[in-house]
Write an enzyme that holds these catalytic residues in place. Structure first.
Site, PDB file in Angstrom:
ATOM      1  N   HIS A 138       0.849  -1.192   0.000  1.00 26.60           N
ATOM      2  CA  HIS A 138       0.000   0.000   0.000  1.00 26.60           C
ATOM      3  C   HIS A 138       0.878   1.234   0.000  1.00 26.60           C
ATOM      4  O   HIS A 138       1.841   1.329   0.761  1.00 26.60           O
ATOM      5  CB  HIS A 138      -0.914   0.038   1.228  1.00 26.60           C
ATOM      6  CG  HIS A 138      -1.754   1.279   1.287  1.00 26.60           C
ATOM      7  ND1 HIS A 138      -2.914   1.419   0.560  1.00 26.60           N
ATOM      8  CD2 HIS A 138      -1.570   2.463   1.948  1.00 26.60           C
ATOM      9  CE1 HIS A 138      -3.425   2.620   0.786  1.00 26.60           C
ATOM     10  NE2 HIS A 138      -2.633   3.267   1.615  1.00 26.60           N
ATOM     11  N   ASP A 146     -15.242   2.163   7.390  1.00 26.05           N
ATOM     12  CA  ASP A 146     -14.198   3.081   6.933  1.00 26.05           C
ATOM     13  C   ASP A 146     -14.674   3.912   5.753  1.00 26.05           C
ATOM     14  O   ASP A 146     -14.392   5.113   5.672  1.00 26.05           O
ATOM     15  CB  ASP A 146     -12.937   2.304   6.540  1.00 26.05           C
ATOM     16  CG  ASP A 146     -11.898   3.222   5.921  1.00 26.05           C
ATOM     17  OD1 ASP A 146     -11.397   4.102   6.642  1.00 26.05           O
ATOM     18  OD2 ASP A 146     -11.620   3.081   4.718  1.00 26.05           O
ATOM     19  N   ARG A 163     -15.115  12.417   6.910  1.00 25.09           N
ATOM     20  CA  ARG A 163     -13.873  13.149   7.182  1.00 25.09           C
ATOM     21  C   ARG A 163     -13.531  14.086   6.036  1.00 25.09           C
ATOM     22  O   ARG A 163     -13.027  15.190   6.244  1.00 25.09           O
ATOM     23  CB  ARG A 163     -12.727  12.161   7.417  1.00 25.09           C
ATOM     24  CG  ARG A 163     -12.825  11.401   8.735  1.00 25.09           C
ATOM     25  CD  ARG A 163     -11.871  10.215   8.749  1.00 25.09           C
ATOM     26  NE  ARG A 163     -10.502  10.631   8.523  1.00 25.09           N
ATOM     27  CZ  ARG A 163      -9.564   9.857   7.983  1.00 25.09           C
ATOM     28  NH1 ARG A 163      -9.871   8.623   7.593  1.00 25.09           N
ATOM     29  NH2 ARG A 163      -8.340  10.305   7.828  1.00 25.09           N
ATOM     30  N   SER A 223      -7.753   3.935   9.031  1.00 19.89           N
ATOM     31  CA  SER A 223      -8.437   3.830   7.744  1.00 19.89           C
ATOM     32  C   SER A 223      -7.693   2.886   6.815  1.00 19.89           C
ATOM     33  O   SER A 223      -8.275   1.963   6.221  1.00 19.89           O
ATOM     34  CB  SER A 223      -8.560   5.217   7.113  1.00 19.89           C
ATOM     35  OG  SER A 223      -9.102   5.138   5.817  1.00 19.89           O
ATOM     36  N   LYS A 270      -8.776  -1.594   6.094  1.00 19.59           N
ATOM     37  CA  LYS A 270      -9.032  -2.178   4.772  1.00 19.59           C
ATOM     38  C   LYS A 270      -8.010  -3.277   4.463  1.00 19.59           C
ATOM     39  O   LYS A 270      -8.367  -4.337   3.938  1.00 19.59           O
ATOM     40  CB  LYS A 270      -8.990  -1.094   3.697  1.00 19.59           C
ATOM     41  CG  LYS A 270     -10.104  -0.070   3.797  1.00 19.59           C
ATOM     42  CD  LYS A 270     -10.176   0.820   2.576  1.00 19.59           C
ATOM     43  CE  LYS A 270      -8.975   1.734   2.443  1.00 19.59           C
ATOM     44  NZ  LYS A 270      -8.995   2.853   3.412  1.00 19.59           N
TER      45      LYS A 270
END
Length: 448
Positions: A92, A171, A178, A193, A197
């Protein structure tokens, strides 16, 4: 012992006054907002209190787990090929400019017999989205069922696709809130967050690319390090072997930012060429991912040179309906920005380049907005290189030429050129000020 009495106001007040939320309060409020019993106004107040007051590691871990528990958790434990179990590892990135690394990285790691379930997202603002880039390829589709994902991982080894809406749905709801309430910039909320995931995704190991610099979400090294350390700890708490690389994003990656233009550059890397910084980061992350999967005696660059990574790419694209041989979209309109002076480039600002690509149509202002596959920015010089007055600095690509003005405005001041006599000519020795910091700044591992 009396049971804990929980209501929205008491939860908000606890954090507003600087207290720590109990595990019960966190689970209750996340579940309540997901089901609709906690109002958006109440959750907005709590999120702002978290931004201002922070969270400790226990609170962050419980908040993350509550979001995971709001949906289902995928399981890749039964993946097999040729009678053996497949190890899974994902990557990620916290987002950057010209960050096309996932495109060559996933098939490269898969070419070593590792399963890479890369659930990716779309771009927003100046940072590009992996799915937007891949949708430049004719026929390619991002939305796959879980059965399709499992089948492709066993057959091909890599899949890059959209996350299922039932993975950590809390999320998705919280991020949307947000985004419109000015509460995105919070390390506890960012970490939870991302990791909710990724943990729900079910991968066995995870490598994080945490960007640092002007084009990153967190420009300061200390903040990026804190985010990386928090996420690595969250991963290990959840049983996912997690490590992180802090990487430079003061200068954009490669030579282009956009959608189809980044796919084209990724294909150069997969063919054994491409920009040196893109190759360097792809190989560094591949090495980290392969080590997490128990493979440490290889040089990932070998599979870029010998074509095996390209073979995995073609199989991955075809498995998702794409035509790996189809020509990529090309912009109908281009515009060139030239250097006003001669000298050596000292700085190329990643954020300015990302903003220009976004204004050309490569990115979106709000979720769900369409993007142009052909839009983007190419830069023809990087820090440390010499440029002549009148030479091209940028080429802008778009289907809508009225966008050139705003894109040019975004690039004002994006490049610093050291004029003669200090910068020397094309063959002159580099001044230390012209040398950027290392691309990989630090490694962050559990307990470090």
């Amino acid at each position: 012992m009396n049971p804990e009495i929980i209501d929205p106001i008491s939860v908000i007040a606890t954090k507003r006054d600087g207290g720590s939320l109990s595990d019960g309060q966190i689970r209750w409020v996340v579940d309540g907002y997901t089901r609709g019993s906690v109002a958006p106004e109440q959750m907005s107040a709590l999120l702002m209190a978290i931004v201002l007051r922070g969270m400790d590691r226990r609170e962050i871990a419980t908040w993350t787990q509550a979001m995971i528990d709001s949906g289902r958790r995928a399981d890749f434990g039964d993946l097999r090929r040729d009678g053996r179990s497949l190890r899974t590892v994902d990557k990620h990135s916290t987002g950057g400019v010209g960050d096309k690394i996932t495109l060559p990285l996933a098939p490269l790691v898969a070419s070593y017999g590792v399963a890479v379930p890369q659930l990716s997202g779309r771009g927003l603002g100046h940072t590009g989205g992996t799915l937007d880039k891949l949708e430049s390829i004719s026929g390619w589709r991002a939305d796959l069922s879980m059965d399709e994902i499992l089948s492709q991982l066993e057959a091909v080894g890599a899949v890059v696709c959209a996350a299922s809406p039932d993975l950590a749905p809390a999320d998705r709801l919280l991020y949307a809130l947000r985004d419109i309430t000015g509460t995105v910039a919070s390390i506890p909320l960012i970490a939870s967050s991302i990791m909710s995931k990724k943990i729900a995704e079910g991968t066995g190991a995870l490598v994080l690319d945490v960007k640092v610099g002007s084009g990153a979400f967190l420009p300061e090294l200390d903040s990026a390090r804190e985010l990386a350390t928090t996420m690595v700890e969250l991963g290990h708490r959840a049983g996912v072997a997690t490590s992180a690389l802090l990487t430079d994003m003061d200068t954009p990656l490669g030579r282009c930012a956009g959608n189809a233009v980044e796919v084209a550059e990724s294909l150069e890397v997969l063919a054994g060429g491409g920009p040196a910084d893109v190759v360097e980061l792809t190989v560094a992350l591949a090495r980290e991912m392969l080590a997490a999967a128990g493979i440490s005696d290889v040089d990932p660059a070998d599979h870029l040179r010998n074509g095996r990574a390209m073979d995995s790419w073609r199989a991955m694209i075809a498995a998702q309906g794409g035509d790996p041989d189809a020509p990529l979209p090309r912009a109908r309109h281009t515009d060139v920005v030239v250097a006003e002076t001669s000298g050596r480039v000292r700085r190329l600002d990643a954020r300015a380049v990302g903003d220009a690509a976004w204004r050309l149509g490569a990115g979106r202002s709000v979720p769900g907005e369409s993007v142009q596959s052909e839009a983007g920015v190419q830069w023809h010089t990087r820090p440390g290189e010499f440029v002549e007055a009148g030479a091209a600095l940028f080429t802008l690509h778009t289907a809508t030429p009225e966008r050139f003005g705003p894109a040019r405005a975004a690039l004002v001041g994006a490049v610093d050129i050291a004029a003669e006599p200090n910068s020397g000519g094309p063959g002159a020795e580099l001044d230390p000020a012209d040398v950027a910091r290392p691309l990989v700044i630090e490694h962050v591992r559990f307990g470090s």
